[in-house]
Design an enzyme around this catalytic site. Sequence first.
Site, PDB file in Angstrom:
ATOM      1  N   GLU A   1      -9.013 -18.519  15.548  1.00 14.18           N
ATOM      2  CA  GLU A   1      -9.026 -17.684  14.354  1.00 14.18           C
ATOM      3  C   GLU A   1      -7.857 -18.006  13.426  1.00 14.18           C
ATOM      4  OE1 GLU A   1     -11.291 -15.863  13.229  1.00 14.18           O
ATOM      5  OE2 GLU A   1     -12.603 -15.726  14.966  1.00 14.18           O
TER       6      GLU A   1
ATOM      7  N   TYR B   1      -7.610  -8.470  10.450  1.00 16.79           N
ATOM      8  CA  TYR B   1      -8.803  -9.268  10.769  1.00 16.79           C
ATOM      9  C   TYR B   1      -8.663  -9.957  12.122  1.00 16.79           C
ATOM     10  CZ  TYR B   1     -11.663 -13.396  11.110  1.00 16.79           C
ATOM     11  OH  TYR B   1     -12.497 -14.369  11.595  1.00 16.79           O
TER      12      TYR B   1
ATOM     13  N   ASP C   1     -13.643 -10.533   6.819  1.00 13.62           N
ATOM     14  CA  ASP C   1     -13.078 -11.704   6.159  1.00 13.62           C
ATOM     15  C   ASP C   1     -13.920 -12.001   4.921  1.00 13.62           C
ATOM     16  OD1 ASP C   1     -15.434 -12.749   7.175  1.00 13.62           O
ATOM     17  OD2 ASP C   1     -14.484 -14.495   8.118  1.00 13.62           O
TER      18      ASP C   1
ATOM     19  N   CYS D   1     -25.778 -16.871   3.986  1.00 14.47           N
ATOM     20  CA  CYS D   1     -25.374 -16.035   2.854  1.00 14.47           C
ATOM     21  C   CYS D   1     -24.159 -16.668   2.170  1.00 14.47           C
ATOM     22  CB  CYS D   1     -25.046 -14.620   3.343  1.00 14.47           C
ATOM     23  SG  CYS D   1     -25.019 -13.384   2.027  1.00 14.47           S
TER      24      CYS D   1
ATOM     25  N   CYS E   1     -31.877 -16.915   1.259  1.00 17.15           N
ATOM     26  CA  CYS E   1     -32.423 -15.558   1.408  1.00 17.15           C
ATOM     27  C   CYS E   1     -33.760 -15.536   2.147  1.00 17.15           C
ATOM     28  CB  CYS E   1     -32.565 -14.902   0.042  1.00 17.15           C
ATOM     29  SG  CYS E   1     -30.999 -14.695  -0.835  1.00 17.15           S
TER      30      CYS E   1
ATOM     31  N   CYS F   1     -33.060 -15.380   5.770  1.00 22.72           N
ATOM     32  CA  CYS F   1     -32.063 -14.396   6.203  1.00 22.72           C
ATOM     33  C   CYS F   1     -32.700 -13.327   7.094  1.00 22.72           C
ATOM     34  CB  CYS F   1     -31.419 -13.744   4.984  1.00 22.72           C
ATOM     35  SG  CYS F   1     -30.212 -12.467   5.409  1.00 22.72           S
TER      36      CYS F   1
ATOM     37  N   CYS G   1     -31.435  -5.979   2.352  1.00 23.93           N
ATOM     38  CA  CYS G   1     -30.482  -6.460   1.348  1.00 23.93           C
ATOM     39  C   CYS G   1     -30.844  -5.949  -0.046  1.00 23.93           C
ATOM     40  CB  CYS G   1     -30.437  -7.990   1.358  1.00 23.93           C
ATOM     41  SG  CYS G   1     -29.268  -8.685   0.184  1.00 23.93           S
TER      42      CYS G   1
END
Length: 498
Positions: free
Chosen positions: A130, A209, A227, A281, A288, A291, A297
């Site tokens: 990370e 985070y 994030d 995304c 889309c 997705c 959405c």
Amino acid sequence: MASLLPSVRLNPASERSTVDYASREAKIENPKSHLTLRRKASSFGNGTMSNSEPRLKLRKRVREKREEALEDMEDLFSEGETQKIRVSLLDWYDKNQRDLPWRRRRSENGEEEEEEGEKERRAYEVWVSEVMLQQTRVQTVMEYYKRWTHKWPTIDDLAQASLEEVNDMWAGLGYYRRARFLLEMIVAGKEGFPNQASALRKVKGIGEYTAGAIASIAFGEVVPVVDGNVIRVLSRLKAISANPKDRNTVKNFWKLAAQLVDPSRPGDFNQSLMELGATLCTPLNPGCSSCPVSVQCRAYSLFQQNGRIPVTDYPTKVVKAKQKHDFCCVSAVEILNQERNRSGSRFLLVKRPNEGLLAGLWEFPSVILNEEADLTSRRKEIDRYLRKTFQLELKKTHTVVSRKDLGEFVHIFTHIRRKVYVELLVLCLEGETNVLLEEQSKDTQTWKFADSDVLSTMGLTSAVRKVYLMVEEYKKGLSLDSTRSSKTITSRSRERNL
């Protein structure tokens, strides 16, 4: 949990908005009204207000526009939406997650595959990945992560490393302060790795985070992560037009993310949100049609109703801070031995201060300028630096073998655009009392010599490596010119002998 997110309550049943859901749905069905809201919020973000209005009236307008901009964030996901998003995202993630070295795959029965080591080792792996992934592309991080964990597989192994070793391993990843924070984390190795987000946030270099990522992925704590990828996904799911950099907006993103976290698989769910933002995304060309949560959405729904409102309108674009411009003159100082044998030459490297930009890293002698300068002025600045730092009085006490301007390049930092001028300065040291001939303690070392073989293997920053490549290219050119001249002389000699 309260210590991690004091303004966030994780029980969605007790956290309900007072917004009229019917009017909210009407807003979605009427894209024009929603577009008006977005334009109002945008005008607020751009600060387009008349300076001639009375102060009280101006304050009222500011308050109203802020309320309008945040109105679309006041309501949480419904319980039905939350469950559908959890199921859809986790199912998609199990089938489509990328095979990354810091991830553990799940077996066919849904259980995470166990590897050697315990949770603390897993936490260490998540932590390293990370921190490396902050401000760096996944493809770049993969090889660095593999090399890092091969050399230091546990936090105890890392505890034996020096800062110089860590910097060498990190070279090229940028944001070098992250590497120093990783090394400083060895304190946790003595008392056990913190296993809660609230405790992790107390560790230097671990923010909200990273704490959430480690706690949820390694220890299964039901905490959110937010994030850039998560912000993009959430802003499109809710069609949020508020400024994503605004403090209150960020708090609301954490609230939404906290509501969605799956209590049975918090780590996987958090990774699924990030994975969705990274692969489907995306900022410019979202997929889309593929997705897993497109039905939930709002941004996609608005686009289907009115093609003039693209999904990429979310999150709202924020004008980036203007980059600072500065200038830097770098002198690659090559020291010859007293016999002037070039094959025995070494380069002078200087260690940067332990605080600030590129802290503790090695570089060629350099001077930062606030404005552009001509060659004569740049050389005066370098001469002044060498005289002050190493008592090098060029031409007076030391022989300048050659001094060549090699050119320039532009190097971009986060908020700095730096123009770098490069020269090669070849010196022959004279006398036995020179500062550069004195021995230094390793703990207090501020400069050192390195020959070409060492330089080629050192962990140099990308800017320093650019300087050295320019030096190498110049020397190759000299070598080729010398070879050509030698061949020409030999050829002419043969012609005369004939």
